[in-house]
Design an enzyme around this catalytic site. Structure first.
Site, PDB file in Angstrom:
ATOM      1  N   HIS A  68       1.289  -0.900  -0.159  1.00  0.00           N
ATOM      2  CA  HIS A  68      -0.002  -0.270   0.098  1.00  0.00           C
ATOM      3  C   HIS A  68       1.091   1.184  -0.192  1.00  0.00           C
ATOM      4  CE1 HIS A  68      -2.362   3.405   2.740  1.00  0.00           C
ATOM      5  NE2 HIS A  68      -2.918   2.702   1.238  1.00  0.00           N
ATOM      6  N   GLU A  71       2.326   1.656  -3.925  1.00  0.00           N
ATOM      7  CA  GLU A  71       0.374   2.948  -4.725  1.00  0.00           C
ATOM      8  C   GLU A  71       1.057   4.048  -4.125  1.00  0.00           C
ATOM      9  OE1 GLU A  71      -3.230   3.796  -3.363  1.00  0.00           O
ATOM     10  OE2 GLU A  71      -3.506   1.869  -3.190  1.00  0.00           O
ATOM     11  N   HIS A  72       1.354   4.719  -3.378  1.00  0.00           N
ATOM     12  CA  HIS A  72       1.115   5.906  -2.719  1.00  0.00           C
ATOM     13  C   HIS A  72       2.273   6.767  -3.465  1.00  0.00           C
ATOM     14  CE1 HIS A  72      -1.893   7.277   0.567  1.00  0.00           C
ATOM     15  NE2 HIS A  72      -2.153   5.756   0.475  1.00  0.00           N
ATOM     16  N   GLU A 148      -5.066   7.893   6.817  1.00  0.00           N
ATOM     17  CA  GLU A 148      -5.493   6.960   6.188  1.00  0.00           C
ATOM     18  C   GLU A 148      -6.207   6.168   6.767  1.00  0.00           C
ATOM     19  OE1 GLU A 148      -5.270   4.366   2.079  1.00  0.00           O
ATOM     20  OE2 GLU A 148      -4.682   5.547   2.437  1.00  0.00           O
TER      21      GLU A 148
END
Length: 437
Positions: A68, A71-72, A148
Site C-alpha cells: 500500500h 501505491e502512494h 488514512e
C-alpha cells in the site's frame, strides 16, 4: 466459440467476440508482459489498468504495509516527472487516475478520452517502472497513510470487517489489513519498500488491461515503446509468471464472541466463517445464496431484521473470495443491547436456508437480480477493464456475458441449499464493535 475460454499463460490471440463483448484479445510482449484489451468501438473513452499480482498477503514480516505504501509512492515522481507533472497530465485532459491495493493485487488505472490513451500509457508506464521512492517524499506520505489508517479506525464498520478477517483467517497472511497498521507503517523503511518494489515490479509480473475505444495492436505498440524507453530489460524468450495456486490454505477460525470497545452509539455486528475460494465450482450457487440471504431490500436479512422487527438500519451478507481461501460475513448495525439478539437472528437465517433451502420465487428473483446487475456493471469501460484483470490474474479464464448469465441461470435450489450447508457447518466467529456492554 465457447463462452468460457481458458487462458494459458503463453496464450495469444482472440478470446471471444460474443455475448455482449467487443473483440477481446490477449498478447504476450517481450519480457513476459501481458496485454488484454476489449474493443468497444462506440465508446469515446478508454479505461486502462496496470496490474501487479502483489498484495498485502505477499509482504515479508519486516515489510508489512509496503504494498500500500508503494501505491502512494508511485504517484510521487520519477526521473522524468514530478508528482505535479503526473497529476497535471490527467487533469489537463479531464481524465481520472487512481490506484487500488488489494490483498492479492495492485492496480494503477486511468479513465481518459481515446485520443489521450498514448499519454496515459506513457505516464503510468513511467510510474510503474521508474518510481524514485524519494526518502523525503516517503516521510511525507507516511503521514498521509497514518491519517488514512486513523480515518478507518474511526469507522466502526471498517474496524469490524478487519477484525472478522483476523478472526476467521487466523495465521494466514490474508488476515492482515491491506494498509498495514500504524505500528508497521511507522516502522517500515525505505530500503524495505524498495526491496519490495524491485521484487515484484518486473515485466513478467506486469499485466495491462484496457477497454473502450481502442485498437489492440496500437495499445501493444504503445506499451512496448514505453517499456523500452523505461530501461526495463525485455528478453524475447521471457514468459509470464504462473498464477497463484488454488490449493486450499491452512487458517484457523477463532470461534466465540469478540467485543471491541469503542465509544459509539451503535454496535457493528459481524458473524462470519470460512467460505469458498475464487475458483470453487460452487461459487455461482454462493452468489445466489448470498443474494437471497442478504443481497438487497428483498433479502431475508433485510426483511426479517429491518422491515419486520426494526432492529437495524443496515444489514447485509457478503463473501470474500481469494485464490486459496475465502470467508463470509453477516452484518448489522444496531443498538448495543440488541447486538447478541441480532447476531443470533442472522445466524438463524443462514441455518434456515441450509436446512430448508429457498423458494422457487426467491431463486427466480436472485437470478434476475444477479443477471441484471451483471449486465449493468458491464456498460462502462472500467468494469470491463477490471473483468479482464480478474480473468488474467485470478481465474485464468475469460467468461463472456452470455457465459456468465448461463452460469447464474444454471444454479438450482439444491445447489443453494448445499452451499448454505457448507457455510452453516463451518466454525464461526462473532465480532461486536461498540460501547462497553
Amino acid at each position: 466459440m465457447s463462452p468460457t475460454i481458458p487462458i494459458p499463460t503463453d496464450f495469444t490471440g482472440t478470446l471471444t467476440g460474443q455475448g455482449g463483448a467487443g473483440q477481446v484479445r490477449r498478447s504476450v510482449l517481450p519480457g513476459g508482459v501481458r496485454v488484454l484489451t476489449e474493443s468497444m468501438p462506440e465508446q469515446r473513452s478508454v479505461t486502462i489498468g496496470f496490474w501487479i499480482a502483489v498484495g498485502s498477503r505477499d509482504e515479508s514480516p519486516e515489510g508489512y504495509g509496503s504494498t500500500h505504501f508503494l501505491e502512494h509512492l508511485l504517484f510521487k515522481g520519477t526521473d522524468q516527472r514530478s508528482a505535479m507533472d503526473i497529476a497535471t497530465a490527467f487533469d489537463r485532459v479531464g481524465g481520472e487516475s487512481n490506484a487500488a491495493t488489494a490483498k492479492e493485487s495492485t492496480c494503477y488505472h486511468a479513465h481518459i478520452l481515446d485520443t489521450d490513451l498514448p499519454m496515459a500509457i506513457e505516464v503510468i508506464t513511467d510510474m510503474v517502472t521508474s518510481a524514485l521512492l524519494d526518502e523525503t517524499e516517503m516521510e511525507v506520505e507516511r503521514g498521509v497513510i497514518l491519517e488514512e489508517l486513523a480515518m478507518a479506525a474511526d469507522d466502526p464498520s471498517d474496524v469490524a470487517h478487519e477484525a472478522l478477517a483476523a478472526k476467521v483467517l487466523d495465521g494466514h497472511a490474508l488476515s492482515r489489513p491491506i494498509g498495514g497498521t500504524p505500528e508497521t507503517i511507522r516502522a517500515v523503511t525505505r530500503e524495505q519498500v524498495l526491496e519490495h518494489y524491485r521484487r515484484w515490479y518486473r515485466p513478467d509480473e506486469l499485466v495491462i488491461t484496457a477497454a473502450g475505444g481502442l485498437d489492440h495492436d496500437e495499445v501493444c505498440r504503445l506499451v512496448l515503446e514505453a517499456l523500452q524507453r523505461s530501461g526495463w530489460e525485455l528478453p524475447d524468450d521471457a514468459a509470464p509468471v504462473q498464477r497463484r495456486s488454488h490449493l486450499p490454505a491452512r487458517a484457523e477460525v477463532l470461534e466465540g464472541v469478540h467485543h471491541l470497545v469503542r465509544p459509539v452509539e451503535q454496535a457493528s455486528v459481524l458473524v462470519g466463517g470460512r467460505s469458498l475460494n475464487s475458483m470453487d465450482p460452487d461459487r455461482f450457487a454462493l452468489s445466489v445464496m448470498n443474494t437471497v440471504l442478504g443481497g438487497g431490500m428483498s433479502s431475508r436479512l433485510f426483511q426479517e431484521i429491518r422491515e419486520k422487527r426494526g432492529l437495524a438500519y443496515a444489514t447485509y451478507s457478503f463473501s470474500a473470495a481469494h485464490s486459496d481461501v475465502g470467508y463470509f460475513g453477516l452484518f448489522a448495525g444496531c443498538t448495543p443491547d440488541r447486538a447478541e439478539q441480532v447476531a443470533a437472528m442472522m445466524t438463524d437465517e443462514l441455518e434456515r436456508i441450509a436446512q430448508d433451502g429457498i423458494t422457487p420465487e426467491e431463486l427466480d428473483r436472485a437470478r434476475g437480480q444477479l443477471s441484471g446487475g451483471t449486465v449493468l456493471a458491464l456498460e462502462d469501460t472500467g468494469s470491463r477493464m477490471a473483468r479482464l484483470g480478474r480473468a488474467e490474474l485470478v481465474t485464468g479464464e475469460f467468461t463472456d456475458l452470455d457465459g456468465s448469465l448461463a452460469r447464474i441461470r444454471a444454479v438450482t435450489s439444491d445447489q443453494v441449499r448445499d452451499v448454505a450447508g457448507r457455510l452453516a457447518a463451518s466454525r464461526r466467529a462473532t465480532v461486536i464493535v461498540g460501547p462497553q456492554m
